[in-house]
Design a protein around this motif. Structure first.
Motif, PDB file in Angstrom:
ATOM      1  N   ARG A 200      42.773  61.065  44.441  1.00  0.00           N
ATOM      2  CA  ARG A 200      43.278  59.780  44.938  1.00  0.00           C
ATOM      3  C   ARG A 200      43.701  58.901  43.765  1.00  0.00           C
ATOM      4  O   ARG A 200      43.024  58.873  42.725  1.00  0.00           O
ATOM      5  CB  ARG A 200      42.199  59.065  45.751  1.00  0.00           C
ATOM      6  N   LEU A 201      44.790  58.188  43.957  1.00  0.00           N
ATOM      7  CA  LEU A 201      45.238  57.253  42.928  1.00  0.00           C
ATOM      8  C   LEU A 201      44.202  56.149  42.743  1.00  0.00           C
ATOM      9  O   LEU A 201      43.684  55.584  43.718  1.00  0.00           O
ATOM     10  CB  LEU A 201      46.574  56.634  43.310  1.00  0.00           C
ATOM     11  N   GLY A 202      43.905  55.828  41.481  1.00  0.00           N
ATOM     12  CA  GLY A 202      42.935  54.772  41.209  1.00  0.00           C
ATOM     13  C   GLY A 202      43.426  53.406  41.636  1.00  0.00           C
ATOM     14  O   GLY A 202      42.631  52.484  41.857  1.00  0.00           O
ATOM     15  N   THR A 223      49.215  57.108  37.140  1.00  0.00           N
ATOM     16  CA  THR A 223      48.901  58.276  37.987  1.00  0.00           C
ATOM     17  C   THR A 223      47.438  58.695  37.890  1.00  0.00           C
ATOM     18  O   THR A 223      47.075  59.761  38.373  1.00  0.00           O
ATOM     19  CB  THR A 223      49.797  59.468  37.593  1.00  0.00           C
ATOM     20  N   ASP A 224      46.630  57.875  37.274  1.00  0.00           N
ATOM     21  CA  ASP A 224      45.207  58.205  37.176  1.00  0.00           C
ATOM     22  C   ASP A 224      44.600  58.312  38.574  1.00  0.00           C
ATOM     23  O   ASP A 224      44.846  57.462  39.445  1.00  0.00           O
ATOM     24  CB  ASP A 224      44.453  57.125  36.392  1.00  0.00           C
ATOM     25  N   ALA A 239      36.707  50.390  33.068  1.00  0.00           N
ATOM     26  CA  ALA A 239      37.971  50.222  33.804  1.00  0.00           C
ATOM     27  C   ALA A 239      38.229  51.438  34.688  1.00  0.00           C
ATOM     28  O   ALA A 239      38.695  51.315  35.829  1.00  0.00           O
ATOM     29  CB  ALA A 239      39.120  50.021  32.829  1.00  0.00           C
ATOM     30  N   GLN A 240      37.933  52.622  34.149  1.00  0.00           N
ATOM     31  CA  GLN A 240      38.096  53.839  34.935  1.00  0.00           C
ATOM     32  C   GLN A 240      37.076  53.897  36.069  1.00  0.00           C
ATOM     33  O   GLN A 240      37.391  54.329  37.183  1.00  0.00           O
ATOM     34  CB  GLN A 240      37.965  55.063  34.025  1.00  0.00           C
ATOM     35  N   ILE A 241      35.869  53.462  35.800  1.00  0.00           N
ATOM     36  CA  ILE A 241      34.824  53.449  36.834  1.00  0.00           C
ATOM     37  C   ILE A 241      35.198  52.483  37.957  1.00  0.00           C
ATOM     38  O   ILE A 241      34.927  52.732  39.133  1.00  0.00           O
ATOM     39  CB  ILE A 241      33.461  53.081  36.204  1.00  0.00           C
ATOM     40  N   ALA A 242      35.882  51.399  37.596  1.00  0.00           N
ATOM     41  CA  ALA A 242      36.350  50.453  38.620  1.00  0.00           C
ATOM     42  C   ALA A 242      37.344  51.140  39.548  1.00  0.00           C
ATOM     43  O   ALA A 242      37.362  50.910  40.768  1.00  0.00           O
ATOM     44  CB  ALA A 242      36.975  49.236  37.962  1.00  0.00           C
TER      45      ALA A 242
END
Length: 332
Positions: A200-202, A223-224, A239-242
């Motif tokens: 899924r897109l972040g 596209t993360d 930020a990635q965890i968010a």
């Protein structure tokens, strides 16, 4: 006129007795079978209608069995979906805990998340009833599906219908497996994968074919993306965890929608089962009105015929006595 060639009185008495005996046979047959129309010769029209309706009732009984089997399949899928919903909610809590945590703590949190991910797969793989599993599927073209990763609707026979022309059709309840599946072994794109395995897109939390899992602690990209079944907080930035939190929250919404669909199908099946039972009872009553014997009426009629039979025998005896009296005159 007295005649030694023709005993009219005896013939009349015999005809009357024979008619009474025939009527007694009919009444006794009705009492012994419980039917006033037991064979086509009794009443061809009523017998034909009753035979057809009995056949339809037998078909409805089979429909009721199919509804029971379908209800069990839906219950099994619903149970797995509820457990998945609860487990993904636990993963959400772990991700919240990982935000701002130290690297060591993230590793510990990931150990718990990994255990929950294994449990999710176990729920899906175990949700099988009578060979049907709607949570963990393998929608290959060879299995009859339109394309790999696109699962056909599951159908449950729900009704047996006969129209005015006599044509027979079956009604069904459709289960949209494609929208509720958690895993699909045949899927090759994120959008056709199950709710838990599609990346899924972040940014949106939706499964997207453009989404790819980024490297840990990398800069945020358009596209993360992350999949519930494989996401990891170890080494990833806040930020990635968010973004992971966004993904998990949207997936929870999809799981809730899927559980609602299954719950709705379960309710529809239960209502149809109740209706089918009532319909079968109604048909039984209708057939009974056509062909069942009124036992009170028939028993009363039998008693009357028994009296008529006795009187007929006496009448025949008297008529024969008159002939004997004429013969005695010539003997004297």
């Amino acid at each position: 006129m007295a005649s030694i060639m023709t005993n009219a009185s005896a013939l009349t008495a015999l005809q009357s007795l024979s008619a009474t005996n025939r009527a007694m046979e009919v009444t006794q047959a009705r009492i012994s079978t419980g039917y006033r129309v037991a064979e086509a010769s009794d009443n061809a029209a009523y017998w034909s209608i009753a035979t057809t309706m009995r056949s339809d009732n037998a078909a409805l009984s089979t429909v009721q069995d199919a509804l029971g089997l379908g209800a069990s399949k839906v219950d099994t899928a619903y149970t797995a979906m509820n457990k998945a919903l609860s487990t993904v909610d636990d993963i959400k809590q772990k991700i919240v805990a990982a935000s701002g945590a130290s690297a060591a703590d993230k590793e510990k949190i990931q150990t718990e998340i990994s255990a929950l991910q294994v449990q999710l797969r176990s729920y899906a793989d175990s949700a099988t009833f009578s060979g049907a599993n709607w949570m963990s599927v393998n929608s290959t073209v060879a299995a009859g599906h339109a394309s790999a990763g696109t699962h056909n609707d599951a159908t449950i026979v729900s009704s047996f219908n006969r129209d005015a022309s006599g044509a027979v059709t079956l009604g069904t309840i459709a289960i949209d497996v494609q929208s509720i599946k958690l895993y699909d072994a045949a899927a090759v794109t994120n959008e056709t994968m199950g709710i838990l395995e599609g990346i899924r897109l972040g940014t949106t939390g939706l499964r997207d074919d453009a989404a790819v899992t980024p490297a840990a602690n990398a800069a945020i990209g358009a596209t993360d993306g992350y999949a519930i079944s494989t996401l990891s907080v170890t080494g990833y930035s806040d930020a990635q965890i968010a973004q992971m939190l966004k993904v998990v929250d949207i997936a929870l919404g999809e799981l809730t929608t899927a559980a609602t669909q299954l719950g709705s199908a379960k309710k529809q099946i239960d209502l149809q089962k109740q209706f089918t039972t009532s319909l079968m009872d109604s048909i039984d009553r209708g057939v009974g009105q056509l062909v069942d014997a009124d036992m009170n009426k028939e028993s009363t009629r039998l008693q009357a015929l028994q009296v008529q039979q006795q009187l007929g025998i006496q009448s025949l005896s008297i008529a024969n006595s008159n002939s004997q009296s004429i013969l005695a005159l010539f003997q004297n």
